[in-house]
Design an enzyme around this catalytic site. Structure first.
Site, PDB file in Angstrom:
ATOM      1  N   SER A 266      -4.990  -7.839 -41.364  1.00 47.60           N
ATOM      2  CA  SER A 266      -5.587  -9.166 -41.232  1.00 47.60           C
ATOM      3  C   SER A 266      -7.045  -9.041 -40.834  1.00 47.60           C
ATOM      4  O   SER A 266      -7.461  -8.050 -40.210  1.00 47.60           O
ATOM      5  CB  SER A 266      -4.835  -9.965 -40.159  1.00 47.60           C
ATOM      6  OG  SER A 266      -5.507 -11.154 -39.839  1.00 47.60           O
TER       7      SER A 266
ATOM      8  N   TYR B  53      -1.994 -10.100 -31.414  1.00 51.82           N
ATOM      9  CA  TYR B  53      -1.919 -10.088 -32.881  1.00 51.82           C
ATOM     10  C   TYR B  53      -3.083  -9.286 -33.469  1.00 51.82           C
ATOM     11  O   TYR B  53      -2.887  -8.398 -34.307  1.00 51.82           O
ATOM     12  CB  TYR B  53      -1.935 -11.523 -33.421  1.00 51.82           C
ATOM     13  CG  TYR B  53      -1.812 -11.606 -34.924  1.00 51.82           C
ATOM     14  CD1 TYR B  53      -0.571 -11.531 -35.538  1.00 51.82           C
ATOM     15  CD2 TYR B  53      -2.946 -11.745 -35.727  1.00 51.82           C
ATOM     16  CE1 TYR B  53      -0.452 -11.598 -36.927  1.00 51.82           C
ATOM     17  CE2 TYR B  53      -2.834 -11.817 -37.109  1.00 51.82           C
ATOM     18  CZ  TYR B  53      -1.589 -11.743 -37.696  1.00 51.82           C
ATOM     19  OH  TYR B  53      -1.479 -11.799 -39.069  1.00 51.82           O
TER      20      TYR B  53
END
Length: 252
Positions: free
Chosen positions: A139, A149
């Protein structure tokens, strides 16, 4: 030899799109996901549309038994896996301190530990045959401060860069695909609002996968779909940490 791709999180979003595009390229497929009904429906559609062989493995990759079963398939020499796509994952909508330790541990498991175990299983056979590709769906969050994350995705990016250098000369490449905001179920599943995200920042799943596959098949270590996100990733090195963290609060 007919090549076979194993894809985790294969029933929705980028995982389903990887399955479609690889099926269109005449790869046989092994689809891994938790939802047995969606898995069966998706497999039937892919067989019909592309005439390829499709296996399914119903597995919750936050559990040891499930990971062991998928790893065992990756170790099979007959009808061996030549492409592994580590795609399964999710985000947590709350900040680190508001999540339970169990939630954060499960999150770390699905985003880092499980991909690591599956990569390890796949590498043995791939290196033995001198051929294989591993794609890790990372990501843009891996380039900025973005809680656990972002830290998990940064690990995938860093490991993919190293592994591509280490194993590329032996015929096995590794690529971290780093999308920004993509029109999938990702934000809906985490219960996160997308109202503050401008339209220009959104990408379509087919574009992310098309560019990611092209980069992986050409042996690149990091794939950043679209020029706009490539520029943002390059500029992230010069952005103050506070601004990067503020941008990261918007979502993926």
């Amino acid at each position: 030899m007919t090549e076979t791709a194993l894809i985790t999180g294969a029933t929705a979003g980028l995982g389903a799109e990887f399955a479609r595009q690889l099926g269109a390229k005449h790869y046989n497929l092994v689809l891994v996901a938790r939802d047995a009904e969606r898995l069966a429906t998706g497999a039937a559609t892919l067989r019909q549309d592309f005439g390829v062989a499709v296996e399914t493995i119903v597995a919750d990759l936050e559990t040891n038994d499930a990971v062991d079963r998928v790893a065992a398939r990756l170790r099979q020499v007959r009808e061996r896996i030549t492409i592994l796509v580590n795609n399964a994952g999710y985000g947590l909508p709350k900040p680190f301190d508001e999540n339970t330790l169990d939630q954060e541990s499960a999150h770390l498991r699905i985003l880092v530990t499980t991909p690591m175990q599956l990569m390890h299983a796949a590498l043995g056979v791939m290196l033995e045959h001198g051929h294989g590709r591993i794609i890790n769906v990372a990501s843009m969050a891996g380039f900025i401060p973005r809680g656990s994350y972002g830290a998990c995705k940064a690990w995938l990016i860093s490991f993919s860069r190293w592994a591509n250098l280490e194993y590329g000369p032996r015929g096995v490449t590794m690529t971290a695909v780093c999308p920004g905001f993509v029109h999938t179920e990702f934000h809906q599943r985490m219960g996160a609002s997308t109202r503050a995200i401008p339209e220009w920042m959104w990408l379509r799943p087919d574009r992310v996968v098309r560019e990611g596959l092209a980069d992986a098949l050409s042996g690149k270590a990091v794939s950043i779909p679209s020029k706009r996100y490539a520029l943002l990733a390059a500029g992230s090195r010069f952005v103050p940490a506070g601004l990067g963290a503020a941008a990261g609060r918007r979502g993926r």
